[in-house]
Design an enzyme around this catalytic site. Structure first.
Site, PDB file in Angstrom:
ATOM      1  N   ASP A  21       0.550  -1.445  -0.079  1.00  0.00           N
ATOM      2  CA  ASP A  21      -0.474   0.285   0.004  1.00  0.00           C
ATOM      3  C   ASP A  21       0.802   1.312   0.277  1.00  0.00           C
ATOM      4  O   ASP A  21       1.661   1.199   1.124  1.00  0.00           O
ATOM      5  CB  ASP A  21      -1.395  -0.383   1.624  1.00  0.00           C
TER       6      ASP A  21
ATOM      7  N   ILE B  77       2.087   0.702  -6.371  1.00  0.00           N
ATOM      8  CA  ILE B  77       1.764  -0.267  -7.340  1.00  0.00           C
ATOM      9  C   ILE B  77       2.181   0.006  -9.164  1.00  0.00           C
ATOM     10  O   ILE B  77       1.883  -1.112  -9.735  1.00  0.00           O
ATOM     11  CB  ILE B  77       0.335  -0.875  -8.028  1.00  0.00           C
TER      12      ILE B  77
ATOM     13  N   TYR C 166     -13.571   6.604 -14.544  1.00  0.00           N
ATOM     14  CA  TYR C 166     -12.892   5.016 -13.356  1.00  0.00           C
ATOM     15  C   TYR C 166     -13.785   3.835 -14.005  1.00  0.00           C
ATOM     16  O   TYR C 166     -13.006   2.888 -13.634  1.00  0.00           O
ATOM     17  CB  TYR C 166     -13.628   5.526 -11.891  1.00  0.00           C
TER      18      TYR C 166
ATOM     19  N   ASN D 187     -20.975  -0.714  -4.215  1.00  0.00           N
ATOM     20  CA  ASN D 187     -20.483  -0.222  -3.161  1.00  0.00           C
ATOM     21  C   ASN D 187     -20.567  -0.913  -1.736  1.00  0.00           C
ATOM     22  O   ASN D 187     -21.385  -0.914  -1.395  1.00  0.00           O
ATOM     23  CB  ASN D 187     -22.231   0.678  -2.768  1.00  0.00           C
TER      24      ASN D 187
ATOM     25  N   ARG E 123     -28.941   1.712  -4.959  1.00  0.00           N
ATOM     26  CA  ARG E 123     -27.530   1.350  -5.201  1.00  0.00           C
ATOM     27  C   ARG E 123     -28.333  -0.015  -4.182  1.00  0.00           C
ATOM     28  O   ARG E 123     -28.390   0.012  -2.994  1.00  0.00           O
ATOM     29  CB  ARG E 123     -26.855   1.611  -4.403  1.00  0.00           C
TER      30      ARG E 123
END
Ligand code: UD2
Length: 314
Positions: free
Chosen positions: A33, A57, A144, A173, A212
């Site tokens: 991370d 990454i 995205y 979500n 959602r």
């Protein structure tokens, strides 16, 4: 040598996955991370069982070294958020597309057996029919969404061309404890939780009628563990919906939260958000059939657990 590596393992979903792996019997887990959106505090409870590497990454050489001896990689690292990718598309492209490419390349070169990838329900865009099935035409409405879909394609191609086992799980979500509520790009339920505890109105973009398939983080963790173990001949190279199968509007979710807390705080309504999908709901048939997906938390149970976590962590 650790058998499991989680990219984005200091993030909200990644850290839950690290805890899930340890509960499931892993003795140690490697976390990669760069702490851009993740936080080492998310790993406090399991620090002694984690090898934390502050690695981006996009750094192939560092990934290659980190993956030495690893058997399964869970690729959770990403720059999330639909609006963020519209306001600032370069970093999200770089991390979500080039970073994912690097993860696959390093995994293959390091002899990793399987990569389980955090894909996104955003790839469907607006569909005429609900629930959304994996066989439907994808129609990304934001950078995205397109980036996450590109990642799926790379996963499948690494399976077919390079013999790496891959499984992509389209998250719907995800919400739960540790979701960071402090950014304007934070997930709506984390914003709801903090607004409720502060007794403030949340802002709903549009009429609040968008819906959602909110999925509790522990159900997503369980699904990832199953995806890591499912037979390669059934699942490799494939894409699965990782949702709960339900659907609730933002207005309904806010009402439910007010009811739990016994307060009345009308929301504020703002202009609709660019790139926003109107309705989202997962068809879970394929994930149930091939991966043994079995969500354990109703939306309300997940909300109650999450709200208590936010209350206690203030
Ligand atoms: C998308 C993906 C989700 C995940 C996520 C990662 C869909 C359907 N879902 O989530 O699977 O990949 O991206 O970021 O594409 N909203 C407000 N007020 C606010 C903030 C948000 O009304 O202050 C609305 C927003 O317009 C949207 C809903 O809340 O309709 C959910 O927004 P979000 O940012 O939590 O997640 P979303 O659906 O873009």
């Amino acid at each position: 040598m650790n058998r499991h590596l989680v990219t984005g393992g200091a993030g909200f979903i990644g850290s839950a996955l690290v805890r899930g792996l340890l509960r499931d019997g892993a003795s140690r887990v490697t976390v990669v991370d760069n702490l851009l959106t993740g936080n080492e505090r998310n790993l406090d409870e399991v620090r002694d069982s984690v090898d934390f590497l502050n690695v981006d990454i996009r750094d192939y050489n560092a990934l290659r070294k980190a993956m030495d001896g690893v058997e399964v990689v869970f690729h959770e690292a990403a720059i999330p958020s639909v609006p963020r990718s519209i306001h600032d598309p370069v970093p999200s492209h770089d991390v979500n597309v080039n970073g994912t490419f690097n993860v696959l390349r390093a995994a293959k070169d390091s002899g990793v057996r399987r990569v389980v990838y955090a894909a996104s329900s955003s790839c469907y865009g607006d569909t005429l029919v609900l629930p959304k099935v994996e066989t439907m035409q994808t129609n990304p409405k934001s950078p995205y969404a397109a980036q996450k879909l590109m990642g799926e394609y790379y996963m499948s191609v690494w399976a077919s061309c390079f013999g790496l086992e891959t499984v992509s799980i389209r998250y719907f979500n995800v919400f739960g404890p540790r979701q960071d509520p402090t950014s304007p790009y934070s997930g709506i339920l984390s914003l709801f939780m903090t607004a409720l505890l502060d007794r403030r109105s949340p802002t709903l973009f549009g009429d609040g009628g968008q819906s959602r398939d909110f999925t509790f983080v522990e159900d997503v963790v369980a699904l990832n563990l199953k995806a890591a173990k499912a037979p390669a001949e059934v699942v490799s190279g494939k894409v699965y919906n990782g949702g709960n199968g339900g659907r609730i509007t933002l207005n309904e979710a806010w009402s439910l939260l007010q009811g739990i807390e016994r307060v009345s705080i009308p929301p504020v309504y703002g202009p609709p958000r660019e790139g926003d999908v109107r309705d989202s709901q997962a068809d879970t048939v394929a994930a149930v059939r091939d991966l043994g997906h079995s969500p354990q938390y109703t939306f309300e149970e997940g909300m109650r657990l999450t709200l208590e976590w936010y209350r206690n962590s203030r």
